[in-house]
Design an enzyme around this catalytic site. Sequence first.
Site, PDB file in Angstrom:
ATOM      1  N   GLU A  30       0.886  -1.143  -0.021  1.00 34.09           N
ATOM      2  CA  GLU A  30      -0.081  -0.015  -0.004  1.00 34.09           C
ATOM      3  C   GLU A  30       0.799   1.241   0.111  1.00 34.09           C
ATOM      4  O   GLU A  30       2.022   1.221   0.599  1.00 34.09           O
ATOM      5  CB  GLU A  30      -0.811  -0.143   1.260  1.00 34.09           C
ATOM      6  CG  GLU A  30      -1.865  -1.068   1.344  1.00 34.09           C
ATOM      7  CD  GLU A  30      -3.074  -0.988   0.453  1.00 34.09           C
ATOM      8  OE1 GLU A  30      -3.411  -0.019  -0.172  1.00 34.09           O
ATOM      9  OE2 GLU A  30      -3.919  -2.101   0.512  1.00 34.09           O
ATOM     10  N   ASP A  90     -18.544  -9.836  -8.691  1.00 34.29           N
ATOM     11  CA  ASP A  90     -18.561  -9.198  -7.180  1.00 34.29           C
ATOM     12  C   ASP A  90     -17.908  -7.805  -7.448  1.00 34.29           C
ATOM     13  O   ASP A  90     -18.186  -7.127  -6.660  1.00 34.29           O
ATOM     14  CB  ASP A  90     -17.889 -10.220  -6.430  1.00 34.29           C
ATOM     15  CG  ASP A  90     -17.807  -9.491  -4.804  1.00 34.29           C
ATOM     16  OD1 ASP A  90     -19.044  -9.690  -4.382  1.00 34.29           O
ATOM     17  OD2 ASP A  90     -16.797  -9.399  -4.401  1.00 34.29           O
TER      18      ASP A  90
END
Length: 235
Positions: A61, A86
């Site tokens: 991240e 999804d």
Amino acid sequence: MTKQSFIEQIAPAAVEDMIKTGVLASITIAQACLESAWGQSAPGNNLFGIKGSGTTQTTKEFINGKWVSIETGFRVYNDWIGSIKDHSEFLLQNSRYRKAGFFDCCTKGDYQGAARALQSANYATDPQYAAKLIEIIENNKFNAYDQEAYYMKEVIQKLQNQISTLESQQLTLLKTAEAHIEKINALEKTASMPVPEWAERAVATAVHYGLIDSPEGRSHDFYSLITIIHRKGLI
């Protein structure tokens, strides 16, 4: 697996999904390529790096201006098609993407704007996320899949309109048939009726003289004719 074989496996599902949800096929395919390294890294068949409680993985991240490795949970799917479905549900259910204008851009076919909307809505922490998606789409001409979806949606709409027209015509024909049946039933009643009161005397006379032997079950016109003959004094 080659890049081309990966695209061939997921593109049809992305096009079908766009027809149903409006999420641009080009964006779906580009995100799958970027997030899964073209299908090479998709633990739990998770093509889009959507977080959840299915499995724990180490990921990178961009936090406070630098890349850091963290462990977090990710969703798990039975197959890639489930992951694609999804992915769209995830975007639809999280209002921040709509607020960022993602679906407005999808409606316009603006994959560049859609990519920037994903980044502004914090889909990923990578500051170059939108630029990377746009580069993948343009280098591989993934917007052609958007056009395919638009064409298929137009064909489906035309077919639905034709079905609606046929259903309307069928309803009209049914109503017409019902009206004809009612008329036929009414005619059958007048074609086979008991001797009406106004014709009883004339019919009795005709039976007496042997002109008819079974007066019951005749038509309205028959009884009218016998009555006229009787009134003329012919029987």
